[in-house]
Design an enzyme around this catalytic site. Structure first.
Site, mmCIF file in Angstrom:
data_model
loop_
_atom_site.group_PDB
_atom_site.id
_atom_site.type_symbol
_atom_site.label_atom_id
_atom_site.label_comp_id
_atom_site.label_asym_id
_atom_site.label_seq_id
_atom_site.Cartn_x
_atom_site.Cartn_y
_atom_site.Cartn_z
ATOM 1 N N LYS A 110 0.718 -1.232 -0.020
ATOM 2 C CA LYS A 110 0.004 0.154 -0.021
ATOM 3 C C LYS A 110 0.991 1.374 0.090
ATOM 4 O O LYS A 110 0.186 2.381 -0.398
ATOM 5 C CB LYS A 110 -0.800 -0.083 1.226
ATOM 6 C CG LYS A 110 -2.200 -1.176 1.010
ATOM 7 C CD LYS A 110 -3.002 -1.161 2.033
ATOM 8 C CE LYS A 110 -4.255 -2.223 1.807
ATOM 9 N NZ LYS A 110 -3.761 -3.614 2.025
HETATM 10 C C1 LIG Z 1 -4.503 -4.531 1.642
HETATM 11 C C2 LIG Z 1 -3.806 -5.892 1.323
HETATM 12 C C3 LIG Z 1 -4.375 -6.908 0.526
HETATM 13 C C4 LIG Z 1 -5.455 -6.935 -0.231
HETATM 14 O O1 LIG Z 1 -5.235 -5.763 -1.110
HETATM 15 P P1 LIG Z 1 -6.524 -5.285 -1.862
HETATM 16 O O2 LIG Z 1 -6.254 -4.265 -2.762
HETATM 17 O O3 LIG Z 1 -7.758 -4.970 -0.868
HETATM 18 O O4 LIG Z 1 -7.333 -6.607 -2.635
HETATM 19 C C5 LIG Z 1 -3.326 -8.096 0.430
HETATM 20 N N1 LIG Z 1 -2.350 -7.975 1.175
HETATM 21 C C6 LIG Z 1 -1.786 -7.117 2.325
HETATM 22 C C7 LIG Z 1 -0.633 -7.258 2.819
HETATM 23 C C8 LIG Z 1 -2.597 -5.933 2.299
HETATM 24 O O5 LIG Z 1 -2.314 -5.139 2.830
#
Ligand SMILES: *Cc1c(COP(=O)(O)O)cnc(C)c1O
Length: 453
Positions: A110
């Site tokens: 993210k």
């Molecule tokens: C947010 C997150 C996900 C999921 O991603 P999305 O975009 O919500 O599908 C998967 N793995 C980790 C480590 C995350 O932080």
């Protein structure tokens, strides 16, 4: 370039407006109204550094930004990553590669979007002089990454709701130990979906939105999606051209933002073979891709908490394309889903996707297997991607978090517990969090009270 809402009742807006609004006023999500053909740039782009590629990509969309400002935002965002490649591609077999997306400041993918988003907000506040209030809900990683991207930014106040006791202790520390005076982590009693529902309700309150200059950092924000498209393109351009049309991306999935960002490239003439939606035991999307039925069930906390989601917000963006951009149909489906908690599609066949599900019983053994066979340590989210992975299929697995974020999983697996200096430094800081009711009124008055001070 203009951006339109999936629900068709809002005017189209420019890039900076779409970014500062997050959610469209009609409750829909923004999408570009047309797509560039990227295929003519492949040769030229193959050898670009990560931030250079990101800049080239964003120039197609952020057409209302000064290009040197845009470039500055992008360069600054990826300087905070701990490896020069930003998103290294590591081979673990002759068919499988891992795209490591955890070298940013909060050790999860993210950061790619949120480090950039923080800079875009800052640039915008500088230009308009209008301050922004950021509101988001998190199942752990979004909050940490959003806070890291926005800490100390002039003119931005950040309110992040998270389910008390349901994020990992390290994720909580990442949100609550920043010491920043513009950051308010709100621990609510309930699940992530409860938190997200409250956030959506507050966003639907247009006068409040206007009053406080509300913007969203959840993956409903278009800038997040576009920033995530870049690493798919970067990895794809690093494939041998003979493999480009046969390699699948395997994506640990919760809210469908990450995998949608990759899929969006197929609209821009990037011929990607397939995306696999890898879920944990909260498998609303796996069930959807198998049966055509989108139906809610209880969230069941798992070892991969950032994927503990039932309402996959970004699915609405795919829905828009599945419905041939017919916004009346999108509204109808979303309405019926909102009221009944389920929707059954006739001939559900989104092209280019497959799916898998890994239960909590399977995650530790997937981690051990990958470790024993390939001497590669994955975190519990990334582990889900290895469920039923075909050894003969060329694929790129997205590693979404650093294993050190989830140390407890490794205790039983007899694998040495991974560590990270960034996380350890948090242990010496006193956490600050606020306990607030989960209803929209309580959150609204908390925000007003803090903004007034
Ligand atoms: C947010 C997150 C996900 C999921 O991603 P999305 O975009 O919500 O599908 C998967 N793995 C980790 C480590 C995350 O932080």
């Amino acid at each position: 370039m203009e951006f339109i809402s999936t629900r068709g009742f809002s005017d189209s807006v420019s890039f900076t407006e779409a970014v500062s609004q997050g959610l469209a006023p009609d409750g829909g999500l923004y999408l570009p109204c047309q797509f560039p053909d990227l295929s003519r740039n492949f040769d030229r782009w193959e050898n670009l550094a990560y931030d250079e590629l990101c800049f080239e990509f964003f120039k197609f969309f952020a057409t209302d930004m000064d290009t040197s400002v845009l470039q500055g935002c992008i360069e600054k965002a990826y300087q905070n990553f701990s490896v020069d490649e930003v998103a290294p591609l590591v081979s673990i077999t002759d068919k499988w590669q891992v795209l490591e997306l955890f070298h940013g400041p909060t050790l999860a993918f993210k950061d790619f979007a949120l480090q950039l988003l923080g800079n875009l907000y800052e640039a915008q506040i500088e230009r308009t002089g209008k301050s922004l209030t950021i509101l988001g809900a998190t199942s752990g990683d979004t909050g940490a990454a959003a806070i890291s991207g926005l800490v100390g930014k002039e003119g931005v106040e950040v309110f992040i709701l998270y389910p008390n006791g349901k994020v990992s202790p390290l994720q909580e520390r990442q949100m609550t130990c920043t010491g920043a005076s513009n950051v308010y982590p709100l621990a609510i009693e309930g699940t992530f979906d409860d938190a997200q529902k409250t956030v959506k309700e507050i966003f639907a309150d247009l006068s409040f939105r206007e009053e406080v200059g509300l913007s969203a950092v959840n993956s409903i924000n278009l800038a997040r999606i576009l920033a995530q498209s870049v690493y798919y393109l970067y990895a794809w351009l690093r494939l041998d051209p003979s493999l480009r049309q046969t390699t699948s991306f395997i994506v640990p999935t919760g809210n469908f933002g990450n995998v949608f960002a990759g899929w969006l490239l197929t609209k821009m003439n990037v011929p990607i073979h397939e995306f696999r939606v890898a879920t944990n035991q909260n498998d609303v999307l796996h069930r959807l891709f198998n049966s055509g039925e989108y139906s809610l069930s209880e969230v069941c906390p798992s070892l991969a908490p950032s994927m503990d989601i039932q309402v996959a917000s970004n699915f609405e963006r795919l829905l828009y394309f599945m419905m041939d951009q017919d916004t009346d149909k999108v509204r109808e489906v979303m309405h019926s889903f909102g009221h009944q908690g389920r929707y059954c599609f006739d001939d559900f066949m989104p092209v280019g996707f497959s799916s898998s599900r890994a239960s909590d019983d399977e995650i530790p053994s997937l981690i051990s297997q990958v470790w024993e066979r390939h001497q590669y340590l994955v975190d519990p989210h990334t582990a889900c991607a290895f469920k039923d992975l075909d050894p003969h299929q060329s694929c790129i697995v997205l590693a979404t978090a650093h294993p050190a974020k989830f140390p407890s999983v490794y205790e039983n697996a007899q694998i040495e517990i991974p560590t990270s200096a960034v996380l350890e430094s948090l242990l010496s800081v006193e956490p600050i969090k606020y306990e607030v009711g989960v209803d929209a009124d309580a959150v609204r008055s908390f925000i007003l009270q803090k903004l007034a001070k």
